[in-house]
Design an enzyme around this catalytic site. Structure first.
Site, mmCIF file in Angstrom:
data_model
loop_
_atom_site.group_PDB
_atom_site.id
_atom_site.type_symbol
_atom_site.label_atom_id
_atom_site.label_comp_id
_atom_site.label_asym_id
_atom_site.label_seq_id
_atom_site.Cartn_x
_atom_site.Cartn_y
_atom_site.Cartn_z
ATOM 1 N N HIS A 213 -5.804 -11.335 -0.394
ATOM 2 C CA HIS A 213 -6.502 -10.249 0.303
ATOM 3 C C HIS A 213 -7.348 -9.440 -0.686
ATOM 4 C CE1 HIS A 213 -6.667 -6.873 3.351
ATOM 5 N NE2 HIS A 213 -6.860 -6.179 2.238
ATOM 6 N N GLU A 214 -6.729 -9.017 -1.796
ATOM 7 C CA GLU A 214 -7.455 -8.196 -2.770
ATOM 8 C C GLU A 214 -8.572 -8.988 -3.450
ATOM 9 O OE1 GLU A 214 -7.209 -5.060 -2.893
ATOM 10 O OE2 GLU A 214 -5.429 -4.896 -1.646
ATOM 11 N N HIS A 217 -11.481 -9.184 -1.163
ATOM 12 C CA HIS A 217 -12.308 -7.976 -1.264
ATOM 13 C C HIS A 217 -13.270 -8.072 -2.445
ATOM 14 C CE1 HIS A 217 -10.718 -5.680 1.961
ATOM 15 N NE2 HIS A 217 -9.572 -5.339 1.404
ATOM 16 N N HIS A 223 -12.292 -5.558 5.462
ATOM 17 C CA HIS A 223 -11.139 -5.777 6.326
ATOM 18 C C HIS A 223 -11.585 -6.470 7.610
ATOM 19 C CE1 HIS A 223 -8.603 -2.498 4.224
ATOM 20 N NE2 HIS A 223 -8.192 -3.695 3.868
ATOM 21 N N CYS A 224 -10.829 -7.454 8.008
ATOM 22 C CA CYS A 224 -11.195 -8.291 9.152
ATOM 23 C C CYS A 224 -10.813 -7.621 10.470
ATOM 24 C CB CYS A 224 -10.509 -9.649 9.039
ATOM 25 S SG CYS A 224 -10.889 -10.760 10.404
ATOM 26 N N CYS A 229 -5.547 -12.256 10.582
ATOM 27 C CA CYS A 229 -6.167 -12.823 9.384
ATOM 28 C C CYS A 229 -5.580 -12.160 8.148
ATOM 29 C CB CYS A 229 -7.676 -12.571 9.467
ATOM 30 S SG CYS A 229 -8.651 -13.006 8.016
ATOM 31 N N CYS A 248 -9.177 -16.150 8.956
ATOM 32 C CA CYS A 248 -9.774 -16.563 10.227
ATOM 33 C C CYS A 248 -11.064 -17.337 9.966
ATOM 34 C CB CYS A 248 -10.033 -15.343 11.112
ATOM 35 S SG CYS A 248 -11.460 -14.360 10.592
ATOM 36 N N CYS A 251 -13.934 -15.228 8.309
ATOM 37 C CA CYS A 251 -13.706 -14.927 6.893
ATOM 38 C C CYS A 251 -13.834 -16.185 6.034
ATOM 39 C CB CYS A 251 -12.352 -14.256 6.700
ATOM 40 S SG CYS A 251 -12.313 -12.552 7.324
#
Length: 294
Positions: A213-214, A217, A223-224, A229, A248, A251
């Site tokens: 996640h990070e 970014h 953010h989705c 996701c 997803c 993304c």
């Protein structure tokens, strides 16, 4: 009109029909796996989305961003462990390295561990629960930015100490600086007080979610808001657990436009990782995507 002309028209129409059926445009990888995207439920009090009015990032929005991309000579992900890690924690970091290399399809390396003595008193505090916490911004600005390897596209710190982003916040799982391509995540809260064989997979799944996640970014993904996701924002561990490690379709489309990888190879690599680590929910999702591609 003669019977011969009718036959000619009939066979001409049949030929056209066969031509267009054979040359029907095939769905792209992204269009195909989009069928497995799972809609986000309505946000409830306590959820990340409930109290935040975030803008939906379209693919065009993403394309217009000035963002970090891998380039020749600067295309490796580095992980920097900081702290005192036991053998199980070291194993978790190594598996996270393996996962990230498959998720982003980029070479990923773990650097030698740095001691907690690198944190000055001004970057530490004792939280109300009694544990020591480290100021996350200090890790980014005073440690990672200054130590980022020259061939690193992004640089991710992993600490066993709890993190806080500013004095008024209780804690944070991880943060990133998108311009500098550095981020940090903490393992502290992922094992609910102590890593063991019984909770290892639960902690590992949380670490791979927050780390990817990070780093997502850092590569420009917001953010989705499209589907369940890994890029969904989270406030709590239950919310982190609810969201998938799977990115997803939207993304993935964004990511693949910056990192030119083979999407099916990536999916197979992730499937094998989930299979080996017995992360069965994520394995099922990868298998569903592969079924669609057949």
């Amino acid at each position: 009109m003669s019977l011969g002309k009718y036959n000619f028209i009939f066979f001409y129409l049949i030929t056209l029909l066969l031509f267009f059926s054979c040359h029907k445009k095939e769905k792209t990888y992204i269009e195909t796996i989009a069928l497995n995207d799972v809609q986000l439920p309505k946000a409830k009090p306590g959820d990340w989305r409930y109290s935040r009015d975030e803008k939906f990032q379209t693919f065009d929005d993403f394309q217009k961003l000035k963002k970090i991309k891998p380039e020749p000579g600067k295309n490796t992900i580095y992980l920097q462990p900081i702290g005192e890690f036991n053998e199980l924690q070291k194993k978790e970091i190594e598996l996270t390295r393996e996962y990230l290399s498959k998720y982003f399809q980029l070479q990923t390396k773990v650097l030698p561990v740095l001691s907690n003595t690198i944190f000055p008193k001004t970057a530490r505090r004792i939280f109300k629960d009694g544990q020591e916490q480290i100021l996350a911004g200090y890790v980014l600005d005073s440690i990672l930015v200054k130590r980022k390897p020259k061939d690193a596209v992004v640089f991710m710190g992993i600490t066993e100490k709890d993190l806080y982003p500013r004095p008024e916040w209780n804690y944070v799982f991880g943060i990133a600086s998108y311009q500098d391509g550095v981020g940090v995540t903490s393992m502290y809260r992922f094992a609910n007080g102590g890593l063991s064989d019984s909770n290892f997979n639960e902690s590992l799944e949380r670490l791979i979610k927050v780390s990817s996640h990070e780093i997502g970014h850092m590569f420009g993904l917001n953010h989705c808001l499209n589907a369940n996701c890994v890029m969904n924002g989270t406030n709590t561990l239950p919310e982190t657990d609810f969201h998938f490690a799977r990115a997803c379709s939207l993304c993935q489309q964004k990511l693949n436009s910056s990192i030119q990888y083979d999407p099916k190879k990536r999916l197979l690599d992730l499937k094998h990782f989930f299979e080996k680590q017995h992360l069965n929910s994520e394995l099922s999702r990868a298998e569903l995507d592969l079924q669609l591609l057949k």
